[in-house]
Design a protein around this motif. Sequence first.
Motif, PDB file in Angstrom:
ATOM      1  N   LEU A  89       0.830  -1.217   0.000  1.00  0.00           N
ATOM      2  CA  LEU A  89       0.000   0.000   0.000  1.00  0.00           C
ATOM      3  C   LEU A  89       0.862   1.264   0.000  1.00  0.00           C
ATOM      4  O   LEU A  89       0.526   2.256  -0.651  1.00  0.00           O
ATOM      5  CB  LEU A  89      -0.943   0.009   1.209  1.00  0.00           C
ATOM      6  N   GLU A  90       1.963   1.208   0.704  1.00  0.00           N
ATOM      7  CA  GLU A  90       2.863   2.370   0.716  1.00  0.00           C
ATOM      8  C   GLU A  90       3.475   2.597  -0.656  1.00  0.00           C
ATOM      9  O   GLU A  90       3.497   3.710  -1.168  1.00  0.00           O
ATOM     10  CB  GLU A  90       3.997   2.153   1.729  1.00  0.00           C
ATOM     11  N   LEU A  91       3.983   1.514  -1.253  1.00  0.00           N
ATOM     12  CA  LEU A  91       4.611   1.651  -2.571  1.00  0.00           C
ATOM     13  C   LEU A  91       3.614   2.217  -3.587  1.00  0.00           C
ATOM     14  O   LEU A  91       3.938   3.099  -4.374  1.00  0.00           O
ATOM     15  CB  LEU A  91       5.150   0.286  -3.060  1.00  0.00           C
ATOM     16  N   MET A  92       2.393   1.727  -3.541  1.00  0.00           N
ATOM     17  CA  MET A  92       1.425   2.145  -4.546  1.00  0.00           C
ATOM     18  C   MET A  92       0.915   3.563  -4.320  1.00  0.00           C
ATOM     19  O   MET A  92       0.373   4.181  -5.224  1.00  0.00           O
ATOM     20  CB  MET A  92       0.234   1.173  -4.567  1.00  0.00           C
ATOM     21  N   GLY A 121      13.651   4.645 -13.849  1.00  0.00           N
ATOM     22  CA  GLY A 121      13.544   5.981 -14.427  1.00  0.00           C
ATOM     23  C   GLY A 121      12.414   6.798 -13.801  1.00  0.00           C
ATOM     24  O   GLY A 121      12.363   8.018 -13.954  1.00  0.00           O
ATOM     25  N   LEU A 122      11.511   6.134 -13.139  1.00  0.00           N
ATOM     26  CA  LEU A 122      10.370   6.848 -12.534  1.00  0.00           C
ATOM     27  C   LEU A 122      10.478   6.917 -11.016  1.00  0.00           C
ATOM     28  O   LEU A 122       9.533   7.340 -10.343  1.00  0.00           O
ATOM     29  CB  LEU A 122       9.065   6.115 -12.897  1.00  0.00           C
ATOM     30  N   SER A 123      11.644   6.526 -10.483  1.00  0.00           N
ATOM     31  CA  SER A 123      11.720   6.323  -9.031  1.00  0.00           C
ATOM     32  C   SER A 123      11.458   7.614  -8.229  1.00  0.00           C
ATOM     33  O   SER A 123      10.855   7.580  -7.161  1.00  0.00           O
ATOM     34  CB  SER A 123      13.025   5.638  -8.660  1.00  0.00           C
ATOM     35  N   GLU A 124      11.895   8.753  -8.774  1.00  0.00           N
ATOM     36  CA  GLU A 124      11.642  10.037  -8.112  1.00  0.00           C
ATOM     37  C   GLU A 124      10.133  10.284  -7.951  1.00  0.00           C
ATOM     38  O   GLU A 124       9.636  10.612  -6.870  1.00  0.00           O
ATOM     39  CB  GLU A 124      12.253  11.124  -9.014  1.00  0.00           C
ATOM     40  N   GLU A 125       9.417  10.077  -9.045  1.00  0.00           N
ATOM     41  CA  GLU A 125       7.957  10.290  -9.023  1.00  0.00           C
ATOM     42  C   GLU A 125       7.253   9.273  -8.128  1.00  0.00           C
ATOM     43  O   GLU A 125       6.295   9.590  -7.434  1.00  0.00           O
ATOM     44  CB  GLU A 125       7.379  10.161 -10.436  1.00  0.00           C
ATOM     45  N   VAL A 126       7.762   8.026  -8.183  1.00  0.00           N
ATOM     46  CA  VAL A 126       7.160   6.983  -7.324  1.00  0.00           C
ATOM     47  C   VAL A 126       7.336   7.378  -5.862  1.00  0.00           C
ATOM     48  O   VAL A 126       6.410   7.272  -5.061  1.00  0.00           O
ATOM     49  CB  VAL A 126       7.786   5.595  -7.609  1.00  0.00           C
ATOM     50  N   GLY A 130       3.747   7.710  -5.189  1.00  0.00           N
ATOM     51  CA  GLY A 130       3.388   6.292  -5.176  1.00  0.00           C
ATOM     52  C   GLY A 130       3.283   5.779  -6.608  1.00  0.00           C
ATOM     53  O   GLY A 130       3.010   6.548  -7.536  1.00  0.00           O
ATOM     54  N   ALA A 131       3.519   4.469  -6.777  1.00  0.00           N
ATOM     55  CA  ALA A 131       3.508   3.892  -8.127  1.00  0.00           C
ATOM     56  C   ALA A 131       2.127   3.994  -8.770  1.00  0.00           C
ATOM     57  O   ALA A 131       2.000   3.950  -9.990  1.00  0.00           O
ATOM     58  CB  ALA A 131       3.958   2.436  -8.069  1.00  0.00           C
ATOM     59  N   GLY A 132       1.098   4.147  -7.958  1.00  0.00           N
ATOM     60  CA  GLY A 132      -0.247   4.297  -8.516  1.00  0.00           C
ATOM     61  C   GLY A 132      -0.593   5.743  -8.846  1.00  0.00           C
ATOM     62  O   GLY A 132      -1.731   6.034  -9.216  1.00  0.00           O
TER      63      GLY A 132
END
Length: 366
Positions: A89-92, A121-126, A130-132
């Motif tokens: 849930l945290e990751l998302m 490449g998206l790790s900053e935004e994640v 969150g990945a969602g």
Amino acid sequence: MQNSEIETKAAFDHIRYAQLWEDADVLTQGLGDCAGGTLVSICSAGDNALAMLVLDPKKVIVVDLSPAQIACLQLRIGAFRTLTHPEFLELMGARPSRRRRELLLKALAGLDGDTQQFWQGLSEEVAQYGAGGVGKFERYFRIFRTRLLPFVHSRKTIDAIFVSRPKPERQVFLDTRFNTWRWRLLLSTFFSRFVMGRMGRDKAFFDHVDGSPAQHVARRIRHAAVTCDPAMNPYLHWIMKGDHGEALPMTWRAEHFEVIRSRLDRIEIRPGSLEAFVSTGEKADGFNLSDIFEYMSPEVFRDVYGQILNASAPGARLVYWNMMAPRRVPEDFRNRVETLSEVETELKAIDKAFFYSDFVVEQVRA
Ligand SMILES: C[S@@+](CC[C@H](N)C(=O)[O-])C[C@H]1O[C@@H](n2cnc3c(N)ncnc32)[C@H](O)[C@@H]1O
């Protein structure tokens, strides 16, 4: 391989939907009893293909034109395998977190190199959202929430949406506190065809849509805020507050975590169009078709619908949504399909993803 009409119109190199904005609770109920069967799902962000595992099928074949959308499913598979439910849930992005970079690395560890590279490449935004929260659609909601909504409603009013109250009081809240002239102005501007085409959805997706998106959204907000209990609506919560509240989408709920995790090997990913799948000669017992028919002209829709019927086992259900363009079994195929109107009515009344104007459940006659 057969191409899809929309492939030639819109760019598919980035994530458009980082989470699935279609309610998997109604999808899975609409599909009915699928135990032991072969299901086909449009991928999008992958959540609903995973939710279909709860139906205990033999396999779920997942198709999508967009490699970026397939990467969303791959990440979820990695996350289900390696994370605990609270970490997931945290990751998302459903819950606040300061350790998303670390969780992302953990989830990516066993995945293929392309998927790893894509998400790194998206790790900053994640880390931030969150990945969602990293798709074009979610970015559109974020702009709405952070730059526009504050001019219309105070935080106190936004929080008050998610206080559970009886239906008559929900109606009063909407009419007297929420539906102000500023709110109506915001809706009509933000959901104009021009702005939605520029920011949220590709303009090509509006080629076949009738009526104003803003009028449509206002009607659906009444459904989400009065007919249903907004306190139980994770989609509305994300749009208004940027994460999920107590209520979560089906795939993300603790009660399904272990079942989905234990059936991940039943997911079979086939990058490419649905049209490619239906020309393989395989038969399926149920289809989650998202709202892809809206992206097709009526003529192409008729052709593709016929191909889907040819790839359906007797009794298979076709489940799909319409947002603004009406799509239902084409005239030519009415004798081969039964519309499950009672199921539709029952499920439409509880559909928490409120942007859609129609939810369709059609069953191939035996
Ligand atoms: C139709 S869109 C709608 C998304 C949706 N409303 C949501 O909440 O996620 C879902 C996905 O369908 C894919 N798609 C559209 N047409 C397709 C087709 N003919 N075959 C396979 N995938 C398709 C898009 O790439 C996109 O990822």
